[in-house]
Motif scaffolding. Sequence first.
Motif, mmCIF file in Angstrom:
data_model
loop_
_atom_site.group_PDB
_atom_site.id
_atom_site.type_symbol
_atom_site.label_atom_id
_atom_site.label_comp_id
_atom_site.label_asym_id
_atom_site.label_seq_id
_atom_site.Cartn_x
_atom_site.Cartn_y
_atom_site.Cartn_z
ATOM 1 N N ALA A 49 0.844 -1.192 0.000
ATOM 2 C CA ALA A 49 0.000 0.000 0.000
ATOM 3 C C ALA A 49 0.884 1.248 0.000
ATOM 4 C CB ALA A 49 -0.914 -0.003 1.223
ATOM 5 N N GLY A 50 0.410 2.280 -0.652
ATOM 6 C CA GLY A 50 1.162 3.531 -0.736
ATOM 7 C C GLY A 50 1.216 4.019 -2.170
ATOM 8 N N THR A 88 -1.680 5.724 -6.084
ATOM 9 C CA THR A 88 -1.583 5.835 -4.635
ATOM 10 C C THR A 88 -2.776 5.086 -4.064
ATOM 11 O OG1 THR A 88 -0.539 8.001 -4.818
ATOM 12 C CG2 THR A 88 -1.437 7.404 -2.670
ATOM 13 N N SER A 90 -4.123 3.218 -0.543
ATOM 14 C CA SER A 90 -3.919 2.967 0.884
ATOM 15 C C SER A 90 -4.735 1.782 1.379
ATOM 16 C CB SER A 90 -4.281 4.217 1.692
ATOM 17 O OG SER A 90 -5.618 4.584 1.430
ATOM 18 N N ARG A 91 -5.727 1.362 0.593
ATOM 19 C CA ARG A 91 -6.607 0.278 1.015
ATOM 20 C C ARG A 91 -6.138 -1.049 0.418
ATOM 21 N NH1 ARG A 91 -12.708 1.118 -0.079
ATOM 22 N NH2 ARG A 91 -12.407 2.515 1.670
ATOM 23 N N LYS A 114 0.768 -2.196 4.461
ATOM 24 C CA LYS A 114 2.136 -1.715 4.702
ATOM 25 C C LYS A 114 2.791 -2.595 5.762
ATOM 26 C CE LYS A 114 2.020 3.061 3.368
ATOM 27 N NZ LYS A 114 2.407 4.392 3.720
#
Length: 115
Positions: A49-50, A88, A90-91, A114
Amino acid sequence: MRVWMALAALAWAGWLAPLPAARAADMPVYTLTFKADGTFEPARLEVPAGRFKIVLVNESSEAVEFESLPLRKEKVLGPGVTSFVVLTLSRPGEYPFFDDFHPQVKGTLVVLPKP
């Protein structure tokens, strides 16, 4: 007054300056290849993630289109062309993608938590 205008111009230029190259170098890069046999390599791409970049390589002799409806991304590549997309996410989860010109060619982007 001229000093004030010079300071304002410097501040404005700094605000418009591009991000440092070091930040771009820190971004993980992954490669997704459209093979001549009509497949993706890898068909399952795992990323943390990221923010990351996926380099898209079209090794086929036809135009292809990387498309993912859940990611809201698409990119057309002519034969032999290399390009990229920056994402990007995050999920964590699985995000399908396909070649819009050859809908039977499918793959999955797997976003891992992460570490």
